[in-house]
Design a protein around this motif. Structure first.
Motif, PDB file in Angstrom:
ATOM      1  N   LEU A 191       0.843  -1.192   0.000  1.00  0.00           N
ATOM      2  CA  LEU A 191       0.000   0.000   0.000  1.00  0.00           C
ATOM      3  C   LEU A 191       0.881   1.245   0.000  1.00  0.00           C
ATOM      4  O   LEU A 191       1.994   1.237   0.531  1.00  0.00           O
ATOM      5  CB  LEU A 191      -0.931   0.017   1.210  1.00  0.00           C
ATOM      6  N   PRO A 192       0.399   2.334  -0.624  1.00  0.00           N
ATOM      7  CA  PRO A 192       1.129   3.609  -0.628  1.00  0.00           C
ATOM      8  C   PRO A 192       0.708   4.447   0.569  1.00  0.00           C
ATOM      9  O   PRO A 192      -0.467   4.493   0.935  1.00  0.00           O
ATOM     10  CB  PRO A 192       0.656   4.251  -1.934  1.00  0.00           C
ATOM     11  N   LEU A 193       1.664   5.117   1.204  1.00  0.00           N
ATOM     12  CA  LEU A 193       1.295   5.940   2.354  1.00  0.00           C
ATOM     13  C   LEU A 193       2.327   7.032   2.621  1.00  0.00           C
ATOM     14  O   LEU A 193       3.406   7.048   2.027  1.00  0.00           O
ATOM     15  CB  LEU A 193       1.110   5.071   3.606  1.00  0.00           C
ATOM     16  N   SER A 194       1.950   7.930   3.505  1.00  0.00           N
ATOM     17  CA  SER A 194       2.857   8.939   4.045  1.00  0.00           C
ATOM     18  C   SER A 194       2.731   8.873   5.555  1.00  0.00           C
ATOM     19  O   SER A 194       1.722   9.298   6.115  1.00  0.00           O
ATOM     20  CB  SER A 194       2.510  10.346   3.545  1.00  0.00           C
ATOM     21  N   ALA A 195       3.749   8.303   6.212  1.00  0.00           N
ATOM     22  CA  ALA A 195       3.688   8.150   7.663  1.00  0.00           C
ATOM     23  C   ALA A 195       3.668   9.501   8.355  1.00  0.00           C
ATOM     24  O   ALA A 195       2.970   9.682   9.361  1.00  0.00           O
ATOM     25  CB  ALA A 195       4.883   7.323   8.142  1.00  0.00           C
ATOM     26  N   LEU A 196       4.397  10.476   7.834  1.00  0.00           N
ATOM     27  CA  LEU A 196       4.481  11.779   8.473  1.00  0.00           C
ATOM     28  C   LEU A 196       3.139  12.499   8.460  1.00  0.00           C
ATOM     29  O   LEU A 196       2.711  13.075   9.453  1.00  0.00           O
ATOM     30  CB  LEU A 196       5.547  12.632   7.783  1.00  0.00           C
ATOM     31  N   ASN A 197       2.448  12.439   7.326  1.00  0.00           N
ATOM     32  CA  ASN A 197       1.179  13.149   7.177  1.00  0.00           C
ATOM     33  C   ASN A 197      -0.039  12.302   7.519  1.00  0.00           C
ATOM     34  O   ASN A 197      -1.151  12.833   7.614  1.00  0.00           O
ATOM     35  CB  ASN A 197       1.047  13.687   5.752  1.00  0.00           C
ATOM     36  N   GLY A 198       0.142  10.981   7.648  1.00  0.00           N
ATOM     37  CA  GLY A 198      -0.960  10.109   8.034  1.00  0.00           C
ATOM     38  C   GLY A 198      -1.807   9.591   6.891  1.00  0.00           C
ATOM     39  O   GLY A 198      -2.843   8.968   7.137  1.00  0.00           O
ATOM     40  N   ASP A 199      -1.397   9.816   5.648  1.00  0.00           N
ATOM     41  CA  ASP A 199      -2.177   9.324   4.509  1.00  0.00           C
ATOM     42  C   ASP A 199      -2.118   7.812   4.426  1.00  0.00           C
ATOM     43  O   ASP A 199      -1.029   7.218   4.406  1.00  0.00           O
ATOM     44  CB  ASP A 199      -1.632   9.924   3.207  1.00  0.00           C
ATOM     45  N   ASN A 200      -3.286   7.167   4.392  1.00  0.00           N
ATOM     46  CA  ASN A 200      -3.431   5.715   4.283  1.00  0.00           C
ATOM     47  C   ASN A 200      -2.813   4.962   5.468  1.00  0.00           C
ATOM     48  O   ASN A 200      -2.504   3.776   5.358  1.00  0.00           O
ATOM     49  CB  ASN A 200      -2.821   5.182   2.973  1.00  0.00           C
ATOM     50  N   VAL A 201      -2.653   5.645   6.594  1.00  0.00           N
ATOM     51  CA  VAL A 201      -2.162   4.964   7.788  1.00  0.00           C
ATOM     52  C   VAL A 201      -3.338   4.472   8.618  1.00  0.00           C
ATOM     53  O   VAL A 201      -3.511   3.278   8.830  1.00  0.00           O
ATOM     54  CB  VAL A 201      -1.246   5.887   8.627  1.00  0.00           C
ATOM     55  N   VAL A 202      -4.178   5.391   9.069  1.00  0.00           N
ATOM     56  CA  VAL A 202      -5.392   5.014   9.800  1.00  0.00           C
ATOM     57  C   VAL A 202      -6.629   5.195   8.934  1.00  0.00           C
ATOM     58  O   VAL A 202      -7.543   4.386   8.959  1.00  0.00           O
ATOM     59  CB  VAL A 202      -5.510   5.837  11.103  1.00  0.00           C
ATOM     60  N   ALA A 203      -6.631   6.265   8.148  1.00  0.00           N
ATOM     61  CA  ALA A 203      -7.776   6.547   7.270  1.00  0.00           C
ATOM     62  C   ALA A 203      -7.316   6.564   5.816  1.00  0.00           C
ATOM     63  O   ALA A 203      -6.154   6.879   5.512  1.00  0.00           O
ATOM     64  CB  ALA A 203      -8.400   7.890   7.645  1.00  0.00           C
ATOM     65  N   ALA A 204      -8.227   6.222   4.923  1.00  0.00           N
ATOM     66  CA  ALA A 204      -7.928   6.249   3.488  1.00  0.00           C
ATOM     67  C   ALA A 204      -7.646   7.679   3.049  1.00  0.00           C
ATOM     68  O   ALA A 204      -8.261   8.635   3.536  1.00  0.00           O
ATOM     69  CB  ALA A 204      -9.091   5.658   2.701  1.00  0.00           C
ATOM     70  N   SER A 205      -6.723   7.827   2.118  1.00  0.00           N
ATOM     71  CA  SER A 205      -6.329   9.156   1.663  1.00  0.00           C
ATOM     72  C   SER A 205      -6.999   9.489   0.330  1.00  0.00           C
ATOM     73  O   SER A 205      -7.013   8.661  -0.591  1.00  0.00           O
ATOM     74  CB  SER A 205      -4.811   9.221   1.494  1.00  0.00           C
ATOM     75  N   PRO A 206      -7.530  10.716   0.188  1.00  0.00           N
ATOM     76  CA  PRO A 206      -8.096  11.140  -1.103  1.00  0.00           C
ATOM     77  C   PRO A 206      -7.009  11.357  -2.162  1.00  0.00           C
ATOM     78  O   PRO A 206      -7.326  11.537  -3.341  1.00  0.00           O
ATOM     79  CB  PRO A 206      -8.797  12.461  -0.751  1.00  0.00           C
ATOM     80  N   LYS A 207      -5.754  11.315  -1.752  1.00  0.00           N
ATOM     81  CA  LYS A 207      -4.664  11.544  -2.699  1.00  0.00           C
ATOM     82  C   LYS A 207      -4.311  10.300  -3.511  1.00  0.00           C
ATOM     83  O   LYS A 207      -3.487  10.370  -4.418  1.00  0.00           O
ATOM     84  CB  LYS A 207      -3.422  12.029  -1.939  1.00  0.00           C
TER      85      LYS A 207
END
Length: 432
Positions: free
Chosen positions: A194-210
């Protein structure tokens, strides 16, 4: 209130998921764990206040340096790296988690081995900016190899820092394809990416619109849904004896029991068992806990076993079902992860600890080692293993041991080597 209790019971029924984050240095492992703790409300206000005022904070402005939640050593914060394995606990309404944050530096690979030895899941982080061309770093390969050797059943590939490559789907797909090739070479049957950004929280706990192109779950939901069954009860019985409990020795009805922890399988009164390595047979007459008598004991239970007759049983022996005993031998081949700064030397004396048995061991030959770049075993012409090397070794022990292949019964297929002169843990081994 009832809803809260039901939620807790549901979480308890799912059990605890043990996971380790691994990968190369600066891939964002500590930051990811800090983000998981923060977003799942697993951080106290005073902790946040402390890291906000930390002198080694490495983010701009009022942002939170999540890595400081796990990097607690002064040297770690000063250098901005993870040195030792840090364990953190948090829970959600769906599950409880124990996370091990492993160091990324090659120098501390041995620390990763200890953290991974009890993990159900390995989250392998990959820095999208450094693997954008599809070339994986050596530590990513090394940590994946160790996870495979240790039999970790679930691999999650977290492609981190996707915000720094503009959430480019092509970059993600190249990295996923590269890891799929690595997984095929290592024999990893399945992994989730999965793609994510740990610093910003994208796709870590919630799905990211990005990432509208990513149809999978965010990391936390994926971990909550993983089915990790404790199959210790389905394995053959292995009960390493820790001590002999004896009292009232001057009486005819004196008590003699054998205390230990059930490493695998199920133990019940009436079971026909054999004591290994001696091979003496007996029948279990009683299984005792601290305050009661049990109808059965399963993997993980600490109990005292009473047999139907007096037999010679001592610390280090293994009680197994007579129908499915362990192998008994003094000569073995094993895969070693070398942990000591002192290289393996066949002339040195080593102690081998398997279960509760401690015996001396003699290294006969270093047969091969794993080339991390080519991902294959190659002949070891030097006859040595150095720190963080992985190799196949043959050796002989002074005493016969009751053991299994690691792939069959991990509890009796794993061991450690101890340098007899320095008393340092020299290697972790897995019988093949």
């Amino acid at each position: 209130m009832n809803a809260i209790n039901d939620s807790f019971l549901s979480s308890a029924d799912r059990g605890v998921l043990r996971l380790i984050t691994a990968g190369s240095v600066d891939d964002g492992k500590s930051t990811l764990i800090g983000r998981l703790l923060y977003d799942s409300k697993g951080v106290f206000a005073d902790q946040l206040d402390a890291i906000a005022r930390a002198k080694y904070k490495r983010v701009a402005g009022d942002g939170i340096d999540f890595s400081l939640l796990t990097d607690g050593l002064e040297a770690e914060r000063e250098q901005g790296i993870t040195i030792d394995v840090a364990y953190r606990y948090f829970s959600t309404p769906a599950r409880k988690f124990i996370i091990a944050d492993a160091p990324g530096h090659e120098q501390y690979t041995r620390n990763m081995v200890t953290g991974a030895s009890t993990a159900d899941v390995a989250v392998i982080l990959i820095d999208a900016t450094r693997a954008a061309d599809g070339k994986l770093l050596p530590q990513t390969k090394r940590h994946s190899t160790i996870a495979r050797l240790l039999g970790i059943c679930h691999i999650v590939v977290a492609v981190n820092k996707m915000d720094l490559v503009e959430w480019d789907q092509a970059v993600f797909e190249r990295i996923r394809a590269a890891y799929a090739e690595l997984a095929a070479k290592l024999g990893i049957a399945h992994f989730d990416a999965l793609p994510l950004s740990a610093l910003n929280g994208d796709n870590v706990v919630a799905a990211s619109p990005k990432t509208p192109w990513y149809q999978g779950q965010p990391l936390l939901a994926l971990l909550e849904a993983l089915d990790v069954q404790n199959d210790g009860g389905a394995l053959p019985l292995r009960f390493p004896v820790q001590r002999v409990a004896r009292h009232d020795g001057d009486r005819k009805d004196d008590f003699r029991g054998y205390a230990g922890r059930v490493a695998s399988g199920v133990l019940r009164p009436g079971d026909a068992v054999t004591v290994q390595p001696s091979g003496v047979d007996a029948v279990v007459s009683r299984v005792l806990a601290f305050d009661r008598e049990l109808d059965e004991a399963v993997a993980g239970d600490s109990v005292t076993v009473v047999l139907d007759r007096d037999v010679d049983v001592s610390r280090g022996d293994v009680i197994a079902h007579a129908a499915a005993p362990a192998q008994v031998s003094r000569e073995f081949e094993a895969e070693l992860c070398w942990l000591d700064s002192q290289p393996l030397n066949p002339a040195r004396k080593y102690l081998l600890k398997s279960g509760t048995r401690l015996t001396s061991a003699k290294v006969r030959a270093v047969l091969s080692h794993r080339d991390i770049h080519e991902l294959q075993e190659v002949e070891n012409t030097e006859g040595v293993l150095r720190m963080n090397d992985i190799g196949r070794v043959s050796f002989t022990t002074r005493d016969a041991l009751a053991v299994d292949r690691y792939a069959d019964v991990p509890a009796t297929g794993a061991f450690i080597l101890i340098d007899e002169a320095t008393h340092q843990t020299a290697a972790a081994g897995m019988l093949r």
